[in-house]
Write a protein that holds these residues in place. Sequence first.
Motif, PDB file in Angstrom:
ATOM      1  N   LYS A  20       0.843  -1.187   0.000  1.00 55.24           N
ATOM      2  CA  LYS A  20       0.000   0.000   0.000  1.00 55.24           C
ATOM      3  C   LYS A  20       0.883   1.244   0.000  1.00 55.24           C
ATOM      4  O   LYS A  20       1.996   1.241   0.538  1.00 55.24           O
ATOM      5  N   VAL A  21       0.383   2.325  -0.598  1.00 50.99           N
ATOM      6  CA  VAL A  21       1.070   3.611  -0.540  1.00 50.99           C
ATOM      7  C   VAL A  21       0.335   4.462   0.492  1.00 50.99           C
ATOM      8  O   VAL A  21      -0.862   4.743   0.339  1.00 50.99           O
ATOM      9  N   VAL A  22       1.048   4.856   1.542  1.00 46.42           N
ATOM     10  CA  VAL A  22       0.421   5.515   2.682  1.00 46.42           C
ATOM     11  C   VAL A  22       1.119   6.845   2.964  1.00 46.42           C
ATOM     12  O   VAL A  22       2.342   6.886   3.154  1.00 46.42           O
ATOM     13  N   LEU A  23       0.340   7.921   3.000  1.00 40.00           N
ATOM     14  CA  LEU A  23       0.837   9.241   3.401  1.00 40.00           C
ATOM     15  C   LEU A  23       0.477   9.459   4.863  1.00 40.00           C
ATOM     16  O   LEU A  23      -0.691   9.307   5.246  1.00 40.00           O
ATOM     17  N   ILE A  24       1.475   9.795   5.670  1.00 38.86           N
ATOM     18  CA  ILE A  24       1.259  10.058   7.094  1.00 38.86           C
ATOM     19  C   ILE A  24       1.685  11.486   7.380  1.00 38.86           C
ATOM     20  O   ILE A  24       2.875  11.818   7.318  1.00 38.86           O
ATOM     21  N   THR A  25       0.720  12.360   7.672  1.00 38.35           N
ATOM     22  CA  THR A  25       1.080  13.727   8.057  1.00 38.35           C
ATOM     23  C   THR A  25       1.395  13.744   9.553  1.00 38.35           C
ATOM     24  O   THR A  25       0.788  13.008  10.333  1.00 38.35           O
ATOM     25  N   GLY A  26       2.373  14.557   9.933  1.00 40.10           N
ATOM     26  CA  GLY A  26       2.850  14.495  11.307  1.00 40.10           C
ATOM     27  C   GLY A  26       3.622  13.211  11.556  1.00 40.10           C
ATOM     28  O   GLY A  26       3.721  12.726  12.684  1.00 40.10           O
ATOM     29  N   ASP A  37       7.040   3.301  11.464  1.00 41.69           N
ATOM     30  CA  ASP A  37       7.827   2.098  11.765  1.00 41.69           C
ATOM     31  C   ASP A  37       7.062   0.823  11.413  1.00 41.69           C
ATOM     32  O   ASP A  37       7.596  -0.078  10.774  1.00 41.69           O
ATOM     33  N   VAL A  38       5.813   0.766  11.864  1.00 38.98           N
ATOM     34  CA  VAL A  38       5.024  -0.441  11.644  1.00 38.98           C
ATOM     35  C   VAL A  38       4.787  -0.671  10.153  1.00 38.98           C
ATOM     36  O   VAL A  38       4.975  -1.786   9.636  1.00 38.98           O
ATOM     37  N   LEU A  39       4.407   0.379   9.431  1.00 40.63           N
ATOM     38  CA  LEU A  39       4.057   0.217   8.019  1.00 40.63           C
ATOM     39  C   LEU A  39       5.289  -0.054   7.157  1.00 40.63           C
ATOM     40  O   LEU A  39       5.220  -0.845   6.207  1.00 40.63           O
ATOM     41  N   VAL A  40       6.413   0.581   7.473  1.00 42.07           N
ATOM     42  CA  VAL A  40       7.651   0.281   6.752  1.00 42.07           C
ATOM     43  C   VAL A  40       8.027  -1.182   6.963  1.00 42.07           C
ATOM     44  O   VAL A  40       8.399  -1.895   6.028  1.00 42.07           O
ATOM     45  N   GLU A  41       7.910  -1.650   8.197  1.00 49.20           N
ATOM     46  CA  GLU A  41       8.241  -3.041   8.513  1.00 49.20           C
ATOM     47  C   GLU A  41       7.309  -4.006   7.786  1.00 49.20           C
ATOM     48  O   GLU A  41       7.722  -5.101   7.390  1.00 49.20           O
ATOM     49  N   GLN A  42       6.067  -3.604   7.591  1.00 45.59           N
ATOM     50  CA  GLN A  42       5.109  -4.471   6.891  1.00 45.59           C
ATOM     51  C   GLN A  42       5.312  -4.474   5.373  1.00 45.59           C
ATOM     52  O   GLN A  42       4.753  -5.324   4.692  1.00 45.59           O
ATOM     53  N   GLY A  43       6.073  -3.499   4.862  1.00 48.09           N
ATOM     54  CA  GLY A  43       6.313  -3.456   3.423  1.00 48.09           C
ATOM     55  C   GLY A  43       5.471  -2.469   2.663  1.00 48.09           C
ATOM     56  O   GLY A  43       5.400  -2.514   1.430  1.00 48.09           O
ATOM     57  N   ALA A  44       4.825  -1.531   3.361  1.00 45.69           N
ATOM     58  CA  ALA A  44       4.114  -0.451   2.693  1.00 45.69           C
ATOM     59  C   ALA A  44       5.117   0.579   2.181  1.00 45.69           C
ATOM     60  O   ALA A  44       6.250   0.664   2.675  1.00 45.69           O
ATOM     61  N   LYS A  45       4.707   1.369   1.183  1.00 44.42           N
ATOM     62  CA  LYS A  45       5.494   2.528   0.798  1.00 44.42           C
ATOM     63  C   LYS A  45       4.985   3.705   1.607  1.00 44.42           C
ATOM     64  O   LYS A  45       3.830   4.122   1.464  1.00 44.42           O
ATOM     65  N   VAL A  46       5.820   4.236   2.471  1.00 44.85           N
ATOM     66  CA  VAL A  46       5.409   5.246   3.433  1.00 44.85           C
ATOM     67  C   VAL A  46       5.960   6.606   3.035  1.00 44.85           C
ATOM     68  O   VAL A  46       7.168   6.770   2.838  1.00 44.85           O
ATOM     69  N   ILE A  47       5.062   7.583   2.941  1.00 46.09           N
ATOM     70  CA  ILE A  47       5.448   8.972   2.710  1.00 46.09           C
ATOM     71  C   ILE A  47       5.164   9.737   3.997  1.00 46.09           C
ATOM     72  O   ILE A  47       4.009   9.843   4.424  1.00 46.09           O
ATOM     73  N   CYS A  48       6.208  10.225   4.624  1.00 43.67           N
ATOM     74  CA  CYS A  48       6.105  10.941   5.898  1.00 43.67           C
ATOM     75  C   CYS A  48       6.186  12.438   5.626  1.00 43.67           C
ATOM     76  O   CYS A  48       7.201  12.928   5.126  1.00 43.67           O
TER      77      CYS A  48
END
Length: 333
Positions: A20-26, A37-48
């Motif tokens: 999944k591609v997930v944007l996390i504001t804050g 941390d959790v989503l990166v470890e699960q293999g998501a593409k994380v945009i912080c």
Amino acid sequence: MEKDIKRIIKNLGGISFEDKVVLITGGAGFLGSWICDVLVEQGAKVICADNLSSGLNSNIRHLLDRMNFKFIRCDISEPIELDEKRVDLIMHLASRASPLEFDKFPIEIIRANTLGTMNMLELARKYNARFLFTSTSEVYGDAKVIPTPETYNGNVNPVGIRGCYDESKRCGEALCMAYLRQYNLDVRIARIFNTYGPRMRADGVYGRVIPRFITQALKNEPITIFGDGKQTRSFCYVTDQIEGLLRLAWFDECKGEVVNIGNPNEITILKLAEIIKEIANSDSEIKFCSPMPDDPRRRCPDITKAKTLLNWMPKIELEEGLRKTVEWFKEVV
């Protein structure tokens, strides 16, 4: 903390945001960085996304070399553009939240929760992404119904010192429901009750009660209580909170739902200070100060909805969580 991350993933069971591609504001903040941390470890593409006004580089530094993590320094109260072809989920956590900051940054707080929320909702609309808004128990104000259910409309002073946070979060909730009704956007709202754990800021100006008490106790300084200490709060350890938020973000049937996520065990602030003093093996005296304006007398969630809708309830007892948090603070204070 690695064990705590693994515990969250284990407790999530079959829930995984892999691919999944997930944007996390804050995302560089206290809760946001745990979610990263959790989503990166699960293999998501994380945009912080974070402007680092209250978030910290140190919270995400260990993720910067991960291929599935990207950091964008920006202010979400201004529109942002992403170069992604798709975004599946936006988790909007960006906002200052400390009561000691309400009189210093009221406009920034209001902008993050109103303009920032609308900007992120527009981005979700562009990508047809699911949207989770982290609201707060502060929307209930000085609640007259304890434990407080999601159906309680609140007892809030809009012109008081806390109004910049309380009312902007209430406006953020209204915006989410407006986008649901007008555009059928998949929104869900978490009302977060007091959460604590590693990565809470310990710089003395952040002002949240647990890090303030721990910092004072470790330095053998007076533990300062605003008011008589008989006011109550309900404290949720960070791993429980993150699991609850990710469950709310995951289930399809949560579209349009508002859910309390917190620990229903109520404790007085004086008792909290005494427990922290004991855990920290501190010689601090307990000092009573003038009460904070509009400080709620009681705060305790009704989590019936979280239990039934999310199959969630907190697992970490307060003393266990406080011991973990004190150990972490010993490394940073």
